[in-house]
Design a protein around this motif. Structure first.
Motif, PDB file in Angstrom:
ATOM      1  N   HIS A  29       0.573  -1.034  -0.182  1.00 18.77           N
ATOM      2  CA  HIS A  29       0.227   0.462   0.152  1.00 18.77           C
ATOM      3  C   HIS A  29       0.488   1.446   0.129  1.00 18.77           C
ATOM      4  O   HIS A  29       1.391   2.740  -0.922  1.00 18.77           O
ATOM      5  N   VAL A  30       2.049   1.205   0.826  1.00 23.07           N
ATOM      6  CA  VAL A  30       2.988   2.394   1.291  1.00 23.07           C
ATOM      7  C   VAL A  30       3.479   2.634   0.004  1.00 23.07           C
ATOM      8  O   VAL A  30       3.698   3.961  -0.892  1.00 23.07           O
ATOM      9  N   LEU A  31       3.786   1.551  -1.181  1.00 26.08           N
ATOM     10  CA  LEU A  31       4.565   1.715  -2.572  1.00 26.08           C
ATOM     11  C   LEU A  31       3.524   2.189  -3.562  1.00 26.08           C
ATOM     12  O   LEU A  31       4.207   2.767  -4.550  1.00 26.08           O
ATOM     13  N   GLN A  32       2.342   1.728  -3.694  1.00 20.05           N
ATOM     14  CA  GLN A  32       1.001   2.759  -4.348  1.00 20.05           C
ATOM     15  C   GLN A  32       1.333   4.337  -4.263  1.00 20.05           C
ATOM     16  O   GLN A  32       1.330   4.608  -4.946  1.00 20.05           O
ATOM     17  N   VAL A  33       1.371   4.193  -2.947  1.00 16.87           N
ATOM     18  CA  VAL A  33       1.662   6.181  -2.494  1.00 16.87           C
ATOM     19  C   VAL A  33       2.960   6.367  -3.221  1.00 16.87           C
ATOM     20  O   VAL A  33       2.209   7.379  -3.696  1.00 16.87           O
ATOM     21  N   LEU A  34       4.025   5.947  -3.389  1.00 14.72           N
ATOM     22  CA  LEU A  34       5.106   6.452  -3.554  1.00 14.72           C
ATOM     23  C   LEU A  34       4.765   6.729  -4.950  1.00 14.72           C
ATOM     24  O   LEU A  34       5.079   7.512  -5.828  1.00 14.72           O
ATOM     25  N   ALA A  35       4.125   5.032  -5.907  1.00 15.26           N
ATOM     26  CA  ALA A  35       4.150   5.516  -7.348  1.00 15.26           C
ATOM     27  C   ALA A  35       3.079   6.673  -7.400  1.00 15.26           C
ATOM     28  O   ALA A  35       3.869   6.827  -8.713  1.00 15.26           O
ATOM     29  N   GLU A  36       2.165   6.448  -6.986  1.00 11.68           N
ATOM     30  CA  GLU A  36       1.095   8.292  -7.491  1.00 11.68           C
ATOM     31  C   GLU A  36       2.143   9.686  -7.390  1.00 11.68           C
ATOM     32  O   GLU A  36       1.986  10.291  -8.226  1.00 11.68           O
ATOM     33  N   VAL A  49       5.723  11.688   4.544  1.00 16.12           N
ATOM     34  CA  VAL A  49       5.155  10.740   6.038  1.00 16.12           C
ATOM     35  C   VAL A  49       4.151  11.495   6.218  1.00 16.12           C
ATOM     36  O   VAL A  49       2.810   9.887   6.415  1.00 16.12           O
ATOM     37  N   LEU A  50       3.777  12.118   6.312  1.00 17.53           N
ATOM     38  CA  LEU A  50       2.128  12.840   6.349  1.00 17.53           C
ATOM     39  C   LEU A  50       1.795  12.812   5.839  1.00 17.53           C
ATOM     40  O   LEU A  50      -0.041  11.986   6.203  1.00 17.53           O
ATOM     41  N   ARG A  51       2.323  12.750   3.863  1.00 14.68           N
ATOM     42  CA  ARG A  51       0.821  12.583   3.159  1.00 14.68           C
ATOM     43  C   ARG A  51       0.681  11.010   3.169  1.00 14.68           C
ATOM     44  O   ARG A  51      -0.367  10.811   2.982  1.00 14.68           O
ATOM     45  N   ILE A  52       1.923  10.849   3.564  1.00 13.82           N
ATOM     46  CA  ILE A  52       1.460   8.679   3.144  1.00 13.82           C
ATOM     47  C   ILE A  52       0.425   8.239   4.673  1.00 13.82           C
ATOM     48  O   ILE A  52      -0.306   7.653   4.142  1.00 13.82           O
ATOM     49  N   GLN A  53       0.930   9.104   5.199  1.00 16.05           N
ATOM     50  CA  GLN A  53       0.384   8.723   6.616  1.00 16.05           C
ATOM     51  C   GLN A  53      -1.473   9.119   5.739  1.00 16.05           C
ATOM     52  O   GLN A  53      -2.110   8.116   6.689  1.00 16.05           O
ATOM     53  N   TYR A  54      -1.734  10.610   5.650  1.00 16.08           N
ATOM     54  CA  TYR A  54      -2.978  10.916   5.523  1.00 16.08           C
ATOM     55  C   TYR A  54      -3.428   9.582   4.080  1.00 16.08           C
ATOM     56  O   TYR A  54      -4.997   9.673   3.973  1.00 16.08           O
ATOM     57  N   ARG A  55      -2.790   9.743   3.571  1.00 10.44           N
ATOM     58  CA  ARG A  55      -3.326   8.503   1.734  1.00 10.44           C
ATOM     59  C   ARG A  55      -3.646   6.908   2.353  1.00 10.44           C
ATOM     60  O   ARG A  55      -5.121   6.515   2.186  1.00 10.44           O
ATOM     61  N   THR A  56      -3.194   6.502   2.946  1.00 13.60           N
ATOM     62  CA  THR A  56      -2.972   5.148   3.957  1.00 13.60           C
ATOM     63  C   THR A  56      -3.562   4.717   5.040  1.00 13.60           C
ATOM     64  O   THR A  56      -4.341   4.214   5.460  1.00 13.60           O
ATOM     65  N   GLY A  57      -3.659   5.578   6.160  1.00 12.01           N
ATOM     66  CA  GLY A  57      -4.170   5.773   7.313  1.00 12.01           C
ATOM     67  C   GLY A  57      -3.490   5.058   8.281  1.00 12.01           C
ATOM     68  O   GLY A  57      -3.389   5.101   9.519  1.00 12.01           O
ATOM     69  N   TYR A  58      -2.573   5.315   7.615  1.00  9.25           N
ATOM     70  CA  TYR A  58      -1.252   4.577   9.169  1.00  9.25           C
ATOM     71  C   TYR A  58      -0.583   5.210   9.228  1.00  9.25           C
ATOM     72  O   TYR A  58      -0.867   6.228   9.555  1.00  9.25           O
ATOM     73  N   ASP A  59      -0.026   5.157  10.873  1.00  9.29           N
ATOM     74  CA  ASP A  59       0.460   5.960  11.863  1.00  9.29           C
ATOM     75  C   ASP A  59       1.604   6.143  11.254  1.00  9.29           C
ATOM     76  O   ASP A  59       2.929   4.897  10.612  1.00  9.29           O
ATOM     77  N   ARG A  60       2.285   6.991  12.140  1.00 13.10           N
ATOM     78  CA  ARG A  60       3.764   7.031  11.436  1.00 13.10           C
ATOM     79  C   ARG A  60       4.978   6.657  10.911  1.00 13.10           C
ATOM     80  O   ARG A  60       5.448   6.295  10.040  1.00 13.10           O
TER      81      ARG A  60
END
Length: 322
Positions: A29-36, A49-60
């Motif tokens: 899931h994190v890899l897909q956000v990096l690809a976007e 990291v904050l943008r990835i948190q917002y996109r995935t819902g995971y914590d830091r």
């Protein structure tokens, strides 16, 4: 956003694995956000990291651990920073092996085959071959072994299916349902006569009926349900049962009692229920043999206080009492 990078991250990139060898869905899931956020060649991906948190819902911490696992698997590589954020290069040259799809198809087929086998076994357990059939009707035929019947079978009544056989005379009906008129006529005869008439020949009788604690009492109570449903006042049921048995022992017919109870219910319709006799009292006093009351006529009753007739010419007491 690069369509090529996103397609690679979603379909073509190798599936990252956890330390236990299971698919790393969080890392993918994190890899897909990096690809976007990458270019078409997979370069210059630097979401915070904050943008990835917002996109995935995971914590830091979860995001940072996923990035380290992806880097260890060789799917991403850090090649600098942009405004304090890590810049990643995606390894788009790595392609997922085709065996991943074939393995999934094989597992799916195995799962469906196992499910079909479980369903087949469940159905086979639900269908049991009965080796003996017993007809509970007193006029039916009892077969001890379905495969050993070689001769003719003689029945005392027209053949009926075992599932359509009525309950035996000594069995209680559920919820004291009202018996049929034929059953009421049968109950008027003696228990011994009915037992002899319903008992099959000794040569064909192979299964005995369940023994009743008191056959005479059960015989008398066969039609009690019809009486109880008909009688207008349902009080002291156990006392009414005793009175019912005593009435039949004195020679009363069940059909006659039920008919008389129906007539009594019509007489009491619309009357004050507190003057209706209790069922046991009505039975003990033999009220079922009473003549029905003739249809009464409405009585004329005085309305208000009765005043004697006075001469309208004499007005001396006209205003008295007003």
């Amino acid at each position: 956003m690069s369509k090529e990078a996103v397609k690679w991250a979603m379909d073509d990139a190798p599936m990252p694995r956890t330390e236990k060898g299971k698919p790393d869905t969080t890392g993918r899931h994190v890899l897909q956000v990096l690809a976007e956020h990458a270019q078409s060649d997979g370069s210059n991906s630097h979401p915070s990291v904050l943008r990835i948190q917002y996109r995935t819902g995971y914590d830091r911490t979860t995001v940072q651990r996923a990035e380290r696992r992806l880097e260890k698997a060789g799917l991403i590589k850090q090649d600098g920073t942009v405004d304090g954020r890590k810049r990643w290069q995606l390894a788009m040259y790595l392609v997922r092996p085709k065996t991943d799809w074939t393995d999934l198809e094989r597992e799916e087929n195995e799962f469906r085959a196992a499910a079909a086998e479980r369903k087949r076994r469940s159905r086979s357990k639900g269908v049991t071959g009965a080796e003996s059939v017993t007809v509970t009707d007193s006029k039916g035929v009892t077969v001890t072994d379905a495969e050993s019947v070689t001769g003719d079978v003689t029945d005392f009544a027209p053949s009926r299916h075992a599932l359509n056989a009525q309950p035996s005379r000594t069995q209680r009906r559920p919820n004291h349902q009202q018996p049929s008129v034929n059953q009421l006529h049968k109950d008027s005869s003696s228990p011994a006569a009915q037992e002899d008439a319903s008992d099959p020949a000794p040569a064909t009788k192979t299964a005995s009926k369940p023994a009743a604690a008191n056959p005479a009492t059960d015989h008398h109570l066969e039609a009690f349900g019809a009486f109880w449903l008909t009688y207008p006042k349902k009080k002291a049921r156990e006392e009414a049962k005793k009175a019912w048995i005593a009435a039949i022992d004195r020679g009363a017919k069940p059909q006659h009692i039920v008919t008389a109870a129906q007539g009594y219910a019509k007489e009491r319709a619309g009357e004050d229920p507190k003057y209706t006799k209790y069922p046991a009292t009505w039975l003990n006093k033999g009220c079922y043999d009473d003549e029905p009351d003739p249809a009464g006529h409405p009585h004329l009753r005085a309305v208000g206080d009765y005043q004697p007739w006075t001469n309208p010419e004499d007005h001396s007491g006209y205003f008295e009492g007003l």
